[in-house]
Scaffold this motif. Structure first.
Motif, mmCIF file in Angstrom:
data_model
loop_
_atom_site.group_PDB
_atom_site.id
_atom_site.type_symbol
_atom_site.label_atom_id
_atom_site.label_comp_id
_atom_site.label_asym_id
_atom_site.label_seq_id
_atom_site.Cartn_x
_atom_site.Cartn_y
_atom_site.Cartn_z
ATOM 1 N N LEU A 1 0.860 -1.169 0.000
ATOM 2 C CA LEU A 1 0.000 0.000 0.000
ATOM 3 C C LEU A 1 0.906 1.231 0.000
ATOM 4 C CD1 LEU A 1 -3.017 0.892 0.313
ATOM 5 C CD2 LEU A 1 -2.527 1.118 2.761
ATOM 6 N N VAL A 2 0.649 2.132 -0.967
ATOM 7 C CA VAL A 2 1.459 3.338 -1.045
ATOM 8 C C VAL A 2 0.657 4.493 -0.460
ATOM 9 C CG1 VAL A 2 2.511 4.984 -2.604
ATOM 10 C CG2 VAL A 2 2.755 2.540 -3.025
ATOM 11 N N ALA A 3 1.281 5.263 0.393
ATOM 12 C CA ALA A 3 0.574 6.392 1.014
ATOM 13 C C ALA A 3 1.446 7.636 0.924
ATOM 14 C CB ALA A 3 0.264 6.084 2.471
ATOM 15 N N ASP A 4 0.816 8.790 0.669
ATOM 16 C CA ASP A 4 1.552 10.061 0.656
ATOM 17 C C ASP A 4 1.294 10.781 1.973
ATOM 18 O OD1 ASP A 4 2.380 9.470 -1.848
ATOM 19 O OD2 ASP A 4 1.009 10.835 -2.877
ATOM 20 N N PHE A 5 2.364 11.086 2.683
ATOM 21 C CA PHE A 5 2.224 11.777 3.968
ATOM 22 C C PHE A 5 2.981 13.086 3.922
ATOM 23 C CE2 PHE A 5 2.073 7.262 5.812
ATOM 24 C CZ PHE A 5 0.692 7.220 5.694
ATOM 25 N N SER A 6 2.415 14.103 4.574
ATOM 26 C CA SER A 6 3.116 15.383 4.622
ATOM 27 C C SER A 6 4.358 15.248 5.496
ATOM 28 C CB SER A 6 2.201 16.461 5.187
ATOM 29 O OG SER A 6 1.988 16.207 6.559
ATOM 30 N N ILE A 7 5.289 16.187 5.292
ATOM 31 C CA ILE A 7 6.514 16.172 6.087
ATOM 32 C C ILE A 7 6.168 16.316 7.569
ATOM 33 C CG2 ILE A 7 8.690 17.408 6.483
ATOM 34 C CD1 ILE A 7 8.553 15.957 3.815
ATOM 35 N N ASN A 8 5.158 17.145 7.796
ATOM 36 C CA ASN A 8 4.667 17.369 9.137
ATOM 37 C C ASN A 8 4.292 16.061 9.840
ATOM 38 O OD1 ASN A 8 3.862 18.932 11.214
ATOM 39 N ND2 ASN A 8 2.578 20.281 9.939
ATOM 40 N N LEU A 9 3.486 15.283 9.114
ATOM 41 C CA LEU A 9 3.022 14.012 9.656
ATOM 42 C C LEU A 9 4.179 13.039 9.890
ATOM 43 C CD1 LEU A 9 -0.178 12.225 8.649
ATOM 44 C CD2 LEU A 9 1.903 10.896 8.666
ATOM 45 N N MET A 10 5.113 13.059 8.952
ATOM 46 C CA MET A 10 6.278 12.192 9.083
ATOM 47 C C MET A 10 6.991 12.466 10.402
ATOM 48 S SD MET A 10 6.415 10.391 6.282
ATOM 49 C CE MET A 10 8.053 9.700 6.287
ATOM 50 N N ARG A 11 7.091 13.788 10.691
ATOM 51 C CA ARG A 11 7.809 14.196 11.895
ATOM 52 C C ARG A 11 7.007 13.812 13.137
ATOM 53 N NH1 ARG A 11 8.083 19.630 11.001
ATOM 54 N NH2 ARG A 11 9.387 19.433 9.167
ATOM 55 N N ASP A 12 5.704 14.115 13.115
ATOM 56 C CA ASP A 12 4.862 13.854 14.278
ATOM 57 C C ASP A 12 4.854 12.380 14.647
ATOM 58 O OD1 ASP A 12 4.341 16.465 14.232
ATOM 59 O OD2 ASP A 12 2.241 16.326 13.576
ATOM 60 N N PHE A 13 4.797 11.522 13.642
ATOM 61 C CA PHE A 13 4.684 10.091 13.933
ATOM 62 C C PHE A 13 6.034 9.382 13.908
ATOM 63 C CE2 PHE A 13 0.411 11.226 13.209
ATOM 64 C CZ PHE A 13 -0.401 10.261 13.782
ATOM 65 N N ASN A 14 7.094 10.175 13.597
ATOM 66 C CA ASN A 14 8.441 9.616 13.549
ATOM 67 C C ASN A 14 8.498 8.353 12.690
ATOM 68 O OD1 ASN A 14 11.130 9.417 14.032
ATOM 69 N ND2 ASN A 14 10.867 8.212 15.920
ATOM 70 N N LEU A 15 8.103 8.515 11.434
ATOM 71 C CA LEU A 15 8.023 7.362 10.551
ATOM 72 C C LEU A 15 9.379 7.055 9.938
ATOM 73 C CD1 LEU A 15 4.649 8.067 8.735
ATOM 74 C CD2 LEU A 15 5.090 6.730 10.802
ATOM 75 N N VAL A 16 9.860 5.864 10.133
ATOM 76 C CA VAL A 16 11.121 5.437 9.529
ATOM 77 C C VAL A 16 10.946 4.043 8.973
ATOM 78 C CG1 VAL A 16 12.666 6.821 10.953
ATOM 79 C CG2 VAL A 16 11.909 4.563 11.747
ATOM 80 N N ARG A 17 11.843 3.683 8.093
ATOM 81 C CA ARG A 17 11.790 2.363 7.490
ATOM 82 C C ARG A 17 11.864 1.289 8.570
ATOM 83 N NH1 ARG A 17 15.962 0.515 2.847
ATOM 84 N NH2 ARG A 17 15.314 -1.638 3.021
ATOM 85 N N GLY A 18 11.000 0.305 8.457
ATOM 86 C CA GLY A 18 11.000 -0.789 9.418
ATOM 87 C C GLY A 18 10.072 -0.546 10.597
ATOM 88 N N GLY A 19 9.585 0.711 10.773
ATOM 89 C CA GLY A 19 8.693 1.007 11.893
ATOM 90 C C GLY A 19 7.280 0.511 11.632
ATOM 91 N N LYS A 20 6.423 0.656 12.667
ATOM 92 C CA LYS A 20 5.031 0.212 12.530
ATOM 93 C C LYS A 20 4.126 1.436 12.515
ATOM 94 C CE LYS A 20 5.614 -4.371 13.398
ATOM 95 N NZ LYS A 20 5.259 -5.403 12.438
ATOM 96 N N LEU A 21 2.949 1.253 11.908
ATOM 97 C CA LEU A 21 2.034 2.397 11.797
ATOM 98 C C LEU A 21 0.599 1.890 11.724
ATOM 99 C CD1 LEU A 21 1.685 5.475 11.289
ATOM 100 C CD2 LEU A 21 1.826 4.956 8.857
ATOM 101 N N ASP A 22 -0.294 2.612 12.430
ATOM 102 C CA ASP A 22 -1.724 2.293 12.329
ATOM 103 C C ASP A 22 -2.348 3.149 11.244
ATOM 104 O OD1 ASP A 22 -1.536 0.480 14.247
ATOM 105 O OD2 ASP A 22 -2.374 1.745 15.859
ATOM 106 N N VAL A 23 -3.033 2.522 10.280
ATOM 107 C CA VAL A 23 -3.718 3.306 9.250
ATOM 108 C C VAL A 23 -5.152 2.818 9.118
ATOM 109 C CG1 VAL A 23 -1.608 3.654 7.906
ATOM 110 C CG2 VAL A 23 -3.127 1.745 7.363
#
Lengths: 576, 377
Positions: free
Chosen positions: B335-357
C-alpha cells in the motif's frame, strides 16, 4: 443525453458514398490540385511511358511496321557480332566497376576517416569530371596514348583504342558519382561502435572488416551498381576511343544512325535496358536498408591522427588528383595547340569552330538555350510534381502512382530514352509529332532523362518542411497554392537552385539521349564534339569540350555565390 | 440538410455534436462509435495514452482526416464532409508549424491578409493579438529567434487572428520544458476563459488536463472511457483503467466476503453500503484508494477498521513523502501512502517502523477484477 433526443443529430448518413460527398464538397483549390496532378501525370505518361511502349512495340515489328513476334530477337542472337558486344559490354562494365569502386573507396576513406590535410580541396577536385561530357576523357586519352600520344610508351605496345581506353576514360568519368556515394556511406557511422571496439582492444584490421565495411556495405553496393550502369549505358566514351571494340551502346547507334535498322536498334535498346533496370532495382532495395542503419542518437565519428595511414592516403589522393587533372589538363592543352604534333605553339585557332563545322559556334548557343530552358522549365515542373506528391491532401492513389512513374527515368539509359522518342514522335499519325526535331523535344527529353534525381532532391527538401503547414493554411482559409508560393518555395530555394544547376550541367554535357533527336538547326555542343571527333578534327573536339567545361564551371561558381548570398540575406531565419 | 423538416423549435443544441464517429485505417480501428457533445465556451480535454485515438478525433473535428462513418455538427450545421476551410476553427499544433521565413507579424497576419482587410486594420489586429498573448514588440522577429514558449504564443495568436468559433489545440504544451509548460498552462486557461472560446485540447499529460479542463474525455483504444469534470474523474473513476490513468492509485486485489467486506490477504476491508451491493459473495474485486487518502490521524473519526502495518520504504519527494506499507508480508500487495513532512515528523516514521492506518470507506473505489489495472502507478 442520447443522440435520438436531438432532431437531425441522429447520426444517420446522408445518401451517397462518403467519398462522393467529399468530392462534391471540395473547394476550387482542390480542383486546381487535381488538375495539376493530372497535368503532370499526363505529361510523364506522354513523354516517358508511351515512348517506352513504342520502343517495346518496335522490337516486335519489321521495318514496315508489321508484327513479327520475336523474329528480331532471334536474328539478334544469331548474329555473332552483336552477341560479342554483350560480352564486351559486361566485361568492360565489370572491370570498370571493380577499379573505380576500389579507387573511390580509398579516396573516400581518406576524406572521411583520416586527418590528412586539404580534404576540401581533394573533394572539389574529384567532382571535376561531372562538369565535362564523357567524350572529353576519351579525347584526352587519344592525345596521351594515341598513335601520336605524348606518353604512348607507357602502354608497352598495347593500343589505347579499345577496352583499355574505354576503361580508363570511364573510370575518370564515373569517379565523382561513385566517390560521392562512398563518402556518404563512410560518413554515416556511429563513433560509439569504434569506441566500444577500442575499449575491447580490437586490432585495427579487425575493426576495419567488422565495423567499417559492414557499416558502409549498402553504400558500397549502391556505388558498384551505379558504376556498372553508368559504364554499360555510356555511349560517348566507346564511340570516341572504342576503335573496333564493339559494345551495346555503340551497336544501337550503328544500327539506327548507320544502317537505319530501327527494329534491330529497338532490340539492342531492350537488351541494354535489362542490366539498367536490374541494377536500378538492386539500388532501390539497398537504399531502403541503408536508412535504418543510423539511429538518431548516433555520435558522429571524428578520426584521430595516425601518421602512417594519413600519409599513405594523402599520397594516394594526390596521385588520384594528378590523374583527374592530368586528363582534363591534357584536353585543355591540346585544344590550344595550333597543329598537333607538328606545330606546338599555342593559339586559339581550334576554337574557330565555324571554320570546320557548318554549325560551329551556333551549336554552343543551342546548348546554352537548351540547358537554360531545361533548368527553368524542368525545375518548375519537378518542384510542382514533388510538392503534390509530398504535400497533396487528396487523391493519395494518384499521387502514389505519379511518384512511381517519376522514379522510372533512373532505370532508363539515355540512349534507350532517345530511341524511344524517335519511335514515338517520328510517326506522322502521332499528334505530338509536331515536336519532332524541334528544340522543345530536346528540352523535354533532357528533363525526363534527369527527372528522378531532381525529383528525389526536391522531395527530400520538402519532407523537411513541417507537414502541418497545409493544415494551418486551410484552417486559416488560405488556399494551398498561396502557402506554397509564400512558404515552401522560399524555404526550398537552396534545393531549387541545386536542381537547376544539376539540370543545366547535365543538359550541357549529355550526348546519349539527344544524339537521335537533334536536327541541323538544333545541334548541340556535345554532339558537335562527337561529330568533330568523327571526322578527325580532334583538336576542335577538345576545344569544344573545353567550352562546355568552362560553361559548367561558370554555372557552378555562380550557384556557389548565389547560395552564399542567399544564406547571408536570409541568415535571420535560415540557420536554425 | 438532413434536419430541416424534423421540428420547428429544436431544443438547445450543443456547440459541437459528435455522433457515432468511427475511423478505420485499413484493418486498424482508430475510433469506435464516438458520441460526444461539446458545450459552447468550455475547455474540453481529450486525454489518453498515445494511440488511444485522441488526435484522430481532433483531426476529424478539424476535417484534416475524415471519419470513416458518423456525423459531426457544429452549431447544428452538418460539417461531416466539409473540407477544413469550410469549418470554423483555429488550430495550434505540437510543432507550432510557424512559417520560418516570415516574421512574427506576418505569421499572425497570414489568415487576415487573405480576407482583403485594409492594411491598417490588419496591423492593428496583429498588435492587439501580440498584446493578448503577451509578446508586444516582437513583430519583426523570425520564429527561429524565439524561445519555445514564445513560438507557442505566436502560434496561438495566429490561430486566434481570424476570430474562429472554436480553438483546437493538439498537444500544445508538450514540446516545452516543465517550468514554461506550467506557466503557459495558466496563461492559456486564463486567455481561453476571458475570450470564452470553445476549446478542444488533446493531451497525454493528465496533470495538464486536470489543471486546465472544464471537462475531460478519457479515451482508451479508440473509445471514450469516461467524460466528466476533473474532480469527478479523479474522485469517481468509472473503471480501473481510468483510476489507473489519472493520478496515483493503489490497487488491492481481493475477494468479496460476508457483510460487505473484502478480504485482501489477511485484511478485511469494509466497503461502503452502495459499493458492497454491487457485488456478490465470492466475486473477485479490486479495491482502489489514492495514496493521499490513506488516513493516519484521528482514526476514530472514520468508522473504518484500523490496520497495523510495517513501513517497507520511505521515499522523500520534497513537499511530501511516499511511504510504502506492507499489507500482508507479500511484496505484490503493498500500500502506497503520501504523507506530509509534518506528519512524518509527528509520527516519527522510519523504514521498518510500525504504523496504524485506516482506509476510509467513502474514499474507496471498488471494481470487478478483470485482470486489468496494474500496480500503483
Amino acid at each position: 443525453m442520447s443522440a435520438a433526443d436531438i432532431p437531425g443529430a441522429t447520426g444517420l448518413e446522408p445518401p451517397g458514398s462518403p467519398a462522393l460527398r467529399r468530392l462534391r464538397a471540395l473547394k476550387a483549390e482542390s480542383w486546381i490540385m487535381l488538375a495539376g496532378i493530372l497535368a503532370i501525370f499526363a505529361a510523364l505518361l506522354a513523354f516517358l511511358a508511351l515512348p517506352l511502349y513504342a520502343l517495346l512495340k518496335k522490337s516486335v515489328e519489321d521495318d514496315k511496321g508489321a508484327f513479327v513476334g520475336l523474329i528480331n530477337f532471334q536474328e539478334y542472337f544469331a548474329s555473332a557480332g552483336l552477341v560479342t558486344s554483350i560480352g564486351n559490354s559486361l566485361t568492360i562494365a565489370f572491370l570498370t566497376m571493380v577499379i573505380s569502386c576500389t579507387l573511390a573507396f580509398t579516396f573516400a576513406y581518406g576524406l572521411t576517416r583520416t586527418c590528412m590535410p586539404f580534404k576540401r580541396m581533394f573533394r572539389a577536385l574529384a567532382t571535376i569530371p561531372i562538369l565535362a561530357p564523357s567524350l572529353l576523357p576519351a579525347i584526352s586519352l587519344i592525345y596521351l596514348f594515341g598513335n601520336q600520344g605524348v606518353i604512348k610508351g607507357l602502354l608497352f605496345g598495347e593500343s589505347i583504342y579499345g577496352p583499355i581506353g574505354i576503361m580508363i576514360a570511364m573510370v575518370f568519368y564515373i569517379f565523382p558519382h561513385v566517390m560521392m556515394i562512398m563518402v556518404t556511406a563512410l560518413s554515416t557511422t556511429d563513433a560509439r561502435l569504434y569506441e566500444a571496439a577500442d575499449a575491447l582492444g580490437t586490432r585495427p584490421m579487425r575493426v576495419f572488416f567488422t565495423i567499417t565495411i559492414p557499416g558502409a556495405i549498402y553504400g558500397i553496393v549502391s556505388a558498384m551498381v551505379v558504376a556498372f550502369t553508368l559504364t554499360i549505358t555510356d555511349f560517348g566514351v566507346p564511340k570516341v576511343i572504342g576503335g573496333q571494340y564493339n559494345v551495346l551502346a555503340t551497336d544501337i547507334y550503328k544500327q539506327v544512325v548507320g544502317q537505319q535498322n530501327f527494329s534491330m536498334g529497338a532490340v539492342v535498346g531492350l537488351v541494354l535496358l535489362i542490366p539498367a533496370v536490374f541494377s536500378f532495382l538492386i539500388d532501390r532495395h539497398v537504399q531502403k536498408k541503408q536508412v535504418a542503419l543510423l539511429s538518431a542518437r548516433a555520435v558522429p565519428f571524428h578520426p584521430k591522427p595516425h601518421k602512417m595511414r594519413d600519409t599513405g592516403l594523402l599520397i594516394f589522393c594526390i596521385l588520384m588528383s594528378v590523374f583527374l587533372i592530368g586528363i582534363l589538363g591534357m584536353a585543355a592543352y591540346a585544344s590550344f595547340v595550333t597543329f598537333w604534333p607538328y606545330d606546338l605553339s599555342l593559339s586559339l585557332v581550334n576554337y574557330d569552330f565555324d571554320r570546320v563545322d557548318p554549325n560551329g559556334w551556333s551549336s554552343f548557343y543551342n546548348s546554352l538555350k537548351m540547358a537554360g530552358f531545361t533548368a527553368v522549365i524542368g525545375v518548375t515542373i519537378i518542384f510542382l510534381g514533388a510538392y503534390m506528391v509530398e504535400k497533396g491532401q487528396n487523391f493519395p492513389k494518384l499521387r502514389g502512382l505519379f511518384h512511381m512513374l517519376a522514379i522510372v527515368p533512373m532505370a532508363v539509359p539515355g540512349l534507350v530514352l532517345g530511341l524511344a522518342y524517335v519511335f514515338f514522335f517520328s510517326r506522322p499519325e502521332n499528334p505530338l509529332s509536331v515536336f519532332y526535331s524541334t528544340m522543345a523535344i530536346l528540352v523535354v527529353c533532357t528533363i525526363v532523362h534527369f527527372y528522378t534525381v531532381s525529383h528525389l532532391t526536391m522531395l527530400t527538401a520538402l519532407k523537411q518542411i513541417d507537414k502541418e503547414f497545409e493544415s494551418v493554411s486551410s484552417s486559416l482559409k488560405v488556399p494551398f497554392y498561396r502557402t506554397m508560393f509564400r512558404v515552401h518555395v522560399p524555404i526550398c530555394l537552396p534545393a531549387i537552385s541545386e536542381v537547376m544547376m544539376y539540370l543545366f550541367v547535365n543538359a550541357m554535357t549529355t550526348v546519349s539521349a539527344v544524339v537521335f533527336l537533334y536536327s541541323p538547326d538544333t545541334k548541340l555542343a556535345a554532339i558537335t564534339v562527337l561529330n568533330l571527333d568523327d571526322v578527325g578534327d580532334t583538336a576542335e573536339a577538345a576545344a569544344m569540350s573545353m567550352v562546355i567545361v568552362a560553361t559548367s564551371v561558370t554555372v557552378r561558381v555562380a550557384h556557389g555565390l548565389l547560395m552564399r548570398g542567399m544564406n547571408a540575406r536570409h541568415s535571420a531565419w535560415r540557420q536554425r | 440538410m438532413a434536419r430541416k423538416s424534423k421540428t420547428k423549435s429544436p431544443p438547445k443544441r450543443a456547440f459541437l455534436e459528435i455522433r457515432d464517429v468511427s475511423k478505420k485505417f485499413g484493418d486498424f480501428t482508430a475510433l469506435t462509435d464516438i458520441t460526444l457533445d461539446i458545450v459552447e465556451g468550455e475547455l474540453i480535454c481529450f486525454l489518453g495514452p498515445s494511440g488511444c485515438g485522441k488526435t484522430t478525433l481532433l483531426r476529424a473535428i478539424a476535417g484534416l482526416d475524415y471519419q470513416t462513418t458518423g456525423r459531426i455538427y457544429q452549431k447544428g450545421r452538418d460539417i461531416s464532409d466539409a473540407p477544413p476551410a469550410d469549418r470554423d476553427f483555429g488550430i495550434v499544433f505540437q510543432s507550432y508549424a510557424l512559417f520560418p521565413n516570415m516574421t512574427v507579424a506576418k505569421n499572425i497576419a497570414y489568415g487576415l491578409v487573405n480576407r482583403r482587410m485594409a492594411r491598417k486594420a490588419v496591423a492593428d489586429r496583429v498588435q492587439e493579438l501580440l498584446e493578448l498573448v503577451g509578446l508586444p514588440g516582437s513583430d519583426d522577429k523570425f520564429p527561429a529567434a524565439l524561445s519555445g514558449g514564445q513560438q507557442q504564443r505566436v502560434a496561438l495568436a495566429r490561430a486566434l487572428a481570424t476570430s474562429p468559433g472554436m480553438l483546437l489545440l493538439d498537444e500544445p504544451l508538450s514540446a516545452l520544458d516543465a517550468k514554461v509548460r506550467e506557466q503557459l498552462r495558466h496563461e492559456l486557461k486564463d486567455l481561453q476563459r476571458s475570450l470564452g472560446i470553445t476549446t478542444v485540447m488533446v493531451t497525454h499529460d493528465q496533470e495538464e488536463a486536470l489543471s486546465m479542463a472544464d471537462r475531460i474525455v478519457v479515451m482508451s483504444d479508440g473509445r471514450i472511457a469516461q467524460v466528466g469534470t476533473p474532480m469527478e474523474i479523479y474522485r469517481n473513476p468509472v473503471n480501473a483503467y481510468v483510476a489507473d490513468f489519472i493520478g496515483s492509485m493503489n490497487f488491492l486485489r481481493g475477494r468479496m466476503g460476508a457483510g460487505g467486506q473484502v478480504k485482501v490477504g489477511r485484511l478485511k476491508i469494509a466497503l461502503p453500503e452502495g459499493a458492497a451491493k454491487q457485488f456478490a459473495k465470492g466475486d473477485d474485486v479490486v479495491v482502489c484508494i489514492r495514496p493521499e487518502d490513506v488516513a493516519v490521524r484521528n482514526l476514530e473519526r472514520f468508522k473504518a477498521k484500523k490496520f497495523t502495518m510495517t513501513i517497507n520504504d520511505v521515499e522523500f519527494l520534497g513537499s511530501f513523502c511516499r511511504v510504502t506499507l506492507d499489507v500482508d508480508g507479500d511484496k505484490d500487495a503493498e500500500l502506497v501512502a503520501d504523507f506530509s513532512i509534518n506528519l512524518m515528523r509527528d509520527f516519527n516514521l522510519v523504514r521498518g517502523g510500525k504504523l496504524d492506518v485506516a482506509l476510509p470507506g467513502r474514499r474507496l473505489q471498488v471494481f470487478r477484477d478483470e485482470g486489468q489495472g496494474g500496480e500503483e502507478s
